[in-house]
Enzyme design. Sequence first.
Site, PDB file in Angstrom:
ATOM      1  N   HIS A   1      33.709  43.386  34.923  1.00 25.82           N
ATOM      2  CA  HIS A   1      33.753  42.621  36.178  1.00 25.82           C
ATOM      3  C   HIS A   1      32.848  43.301  37.206  1.00 25.82           C
ATOM      4  O   HIS A   1      32.436  44.442  37.018  1.00 25.82           O
ATOM      5  CB  HIS A   1      35.191  42.575  36.724  1.00 25.82           C
ATOM      6  CG  HIS A   1      35.701  43.931  37.130  1.00 25.82           C
ATOM      7  ND1 HIS A   1      36.175  44.849  36.214  1.00 25.82           N
ATOM      8  CD2 HIS A   1      35.780  44.535  38.344  1.00 25.82           C
ATOM      9  CE1 HIS A   1      36.530  45.957  36.849  1.00 25.82           C
ATOM     10  NE2 HIS A   1      36.300  45.801  38.138  1.00 25.82           N
TER      11      HIS A   1
ATOM     12  N   ASP B   1      32.920  44.090  41.518  1.00 26.34           N
ATOM     13  CA  ASP B   1      33.927  44.130  42.577  1.00 26.34           C
ATOM     14  C   ASP B   1      33.513  43.195  43.712  1.00 26.34           C
ATOM     15  O   ASP B   1      32.341  43.119  44.064  1.00 26.34           O
ATOM     16  CB  ASP B   1      34.095  45.562  43.108  1.00 26.34           C
ATOM     17  CG  ASP B   1      34.689  46.492  42.053  1.00 26.34           C
ATOM     18  OD1 ASP B   1      35.244  45.988  41.060  1.00 26.34           O
ATOM     19  OD2 ASP B   1      34.597  47.722  42.226  1.00 26.34           O
TER      20      ASP B   1
ATOM     21  N   HIS C   1      31.080  46.550  35.479  1.00 20.63           N
ATOM     22  CA  HIS C   1      31.720  47.741  34.924  1.00 20.63           C
ATOM     23  C   HIS C   1      33.042  47.380  34.259  1.00 20.63           C
ATOM     24  O   HIS C   1      33.576  46.296  34.484  1.00 20.63           O
ATOM     25  CB  HIS C   1      31.908  48.801  36.011  1.00 20.63           C
ATOM     26  CG  HIS C   1      32.677  48.324  37.216  1.00 20.63           C
ATOM     27  ND1 HIS C   1      32.121  47.512  38.198  1.00 20.63           N
ATOM     28  CD2 HIS C   1      33.960  48.510  37.597  1.00 20.63           C
ATOM     29  CE1 HIS C   1      33.026  47.248  39.118  1.00 20.63           C
ATOM     30  NE2 HIS C   1      34.166  47.837  38.777  1.00 20.63           N
TER      31      HIS C   1
ATOM     32  N   ARG D   1      45.265  57.776  31.319  1.00 25.88           N
ATOM     33  CA  ARG D   1      44.222  57.835  32.337  1.00 25.88           C
ATOM     34  C   ARG D   1      44.678  57.123  33.597  1.00 25.88           C
ATOM     35  O   ARG D   1      45.304  56.067  33.543  1.00 25.88           O
ATOM     36  CB  ARG D   1      42.946  57.188  31.803  1.00 25.88           C
ATOM     37  CG  ARG D   1      41.817  57.137  32.780  1.00 25.88           C
ATOM     38  CD  ARG D   1      40.507  56.767  32.097  1.00 25.88           C
ATOM     39  NE  ARG D   1      39.445  56.743  33.078  1.00 25.88           N
ATOM     40  CZ  ARG D   1      39.085  55.665  33.778  1.00 25.88           C
ATOM     41  NH1 ARG D   1      39.693  54.506  33.571  1.00 25.88           N
ATOM     42  NH2 ARG D   1      38.118  55.736  34.666  1.00 25.88           N
TER      43      ARG D   1
HETATM   44  C1  OGA Z   1      38.653  48.538  39.547  1.00 29.44           C
HETATM   45  C2  OGA Z   1      37.917  49.285  38.500  1.00 29.44           C
HETATM   46  C3  OGA Z   1      37.763  51.135  36.954  1.00 29.44           C
HETATM   47  C4  OGA Z   1      38.584  52.238  36.395  1.00 29.44           C
HETATM   48  O1  OGA Z   1      39.824  48.900  39.833  1.00 29.44           O
HETATM   49  O2  OGA Z   1      38.052  47.593  40.112  1.00 29.44           O
HETATM   50  O3  OGA Z   1      36.832  48.905  38.186  1.00 29.44           O
HETATM   51  O4  OGA Z   1      37.999  53.142  35.790  1.00 29.44           O
HETATM   52  N1  OGA Z   1      38.478  50.366  37.911  1.00 29.44           N
HETATM   53  O5  OGA Z   1      39.811  52.203  36.539  1.00 29.44           O
HETATM   54 NI    NI Z   2      36.069  47.417  39.560  1.00 28.26          NI
END
Ligand code: OGA
Ligand code: NI
Length: 363
Positions: free
Chosen positions: A222, A224, A279, A289
């Site tokens: 996605h 942001d 990402h 994690r």
């Molecule tokens: C988000 C995101 C990435 C992660 O919360 O928008 O891309 O590594 N998180 O958690």
């Molecule tokens: Ni994100």
Amino acid sequence: MHTRVADAFKAHPMVNQKHLDLKSMKELPESHAWLSQDGSPSYGSSSSEQVPVINLKDPNAMKLVGHACKTWGVFQVTNHGVPTNLLEEMEAAGRKLFALPIQQKLKAARAPDGVSGYGVARISSFFPKLMWSEGFTIIGSPYEHARKLWPNRYSRFCDVIEGYKHEMNNLAQRLMWLMLGSLGVTTEDVKWDGSQGSCPALQLNSYPACPDPDRAMGLAAHTDSTLLTILYQNNTSGLQAHREGAGWVTVPPIPGALVVNVGDLLHILSNGLYPSVLHRAMVNRTQHRLSVAYLYGPPSNVQISPLSKLTDHVHPPLYRPVTWSEYLGTKAKHFNKALSSVRLCVPLNGFVDANDHSGVPVG
Ligand code: OGA
Ligand code: NI
């Protein structure tokens, strides 16, 4: 926006799965097993290219930030001034929250038409499979939800959240001026002030250890819907950024560093010069994690459009004006096609939009 999100959830019922306790699962359920055409981890290539790491005390920081924004749309920062102990406290607070029994966490569940609270990733409704993660979204004060989680002992959690938001807000404003400054844009060119009425969100993400990580997806690809996002990832790898020509590139955790990425609204402001980076988050077999995303945007009703300083007859504006709240509604409906839906039809004078993800298979 809220109603549209609620409609999207209704169209993809996931009531039972919503209550799955991922930590207790010995096998990956079919509901969470991604096929490669859905954008599973096996899709894409890994690359030897590295996301830039920028020391914010470097006298050239502005130039380096600008270059990273143009070429990647994502970079890591060190010497950012956010105290290490605050990052550690934030992580501990997040771990404490996600370690609660599922029934307890569900007391602070996000309402079907709400945004704040505990639940699955909001983008889940756009995918046929579920993600191996749980989230907690905080908009405004965390008190209401924290009280439901810890009826007698919520104030420490809230203090950490407030302290963290305060530091992140300062850093986000500094980063935004570095990002815009390297394009020759000054405070006078931007009519609104970042400190006025913007309502940033804090997104806590938890990715439990997964019995079958190669077939699972932590958070699907996605962009942001922000101006910029600041992500703190604990010492467990999982974040990947997509770069044209390089494929998926892992953003390795660096102790004390923060990941900064360009969001859709900064892409619009920069008239396409800065790509809003695609990402996703992967999961692994042994480690839990945790990540904390600070989602920074403009005051919700200010019109965001390509800055006039960056447009002329050779570079006409590529996007129509849109407010943050309107854009969030568009995103809830069109997801990864939202940017192209606010795009203007301009003849291409060899001018390429760095953000056309329409060809990227994301599920
Ligand atoms: C988000 C995101 C990435 C992660 O919360 O928008 O891309 O590594 N998180 O958690
Ligand atoms: Ni994100």
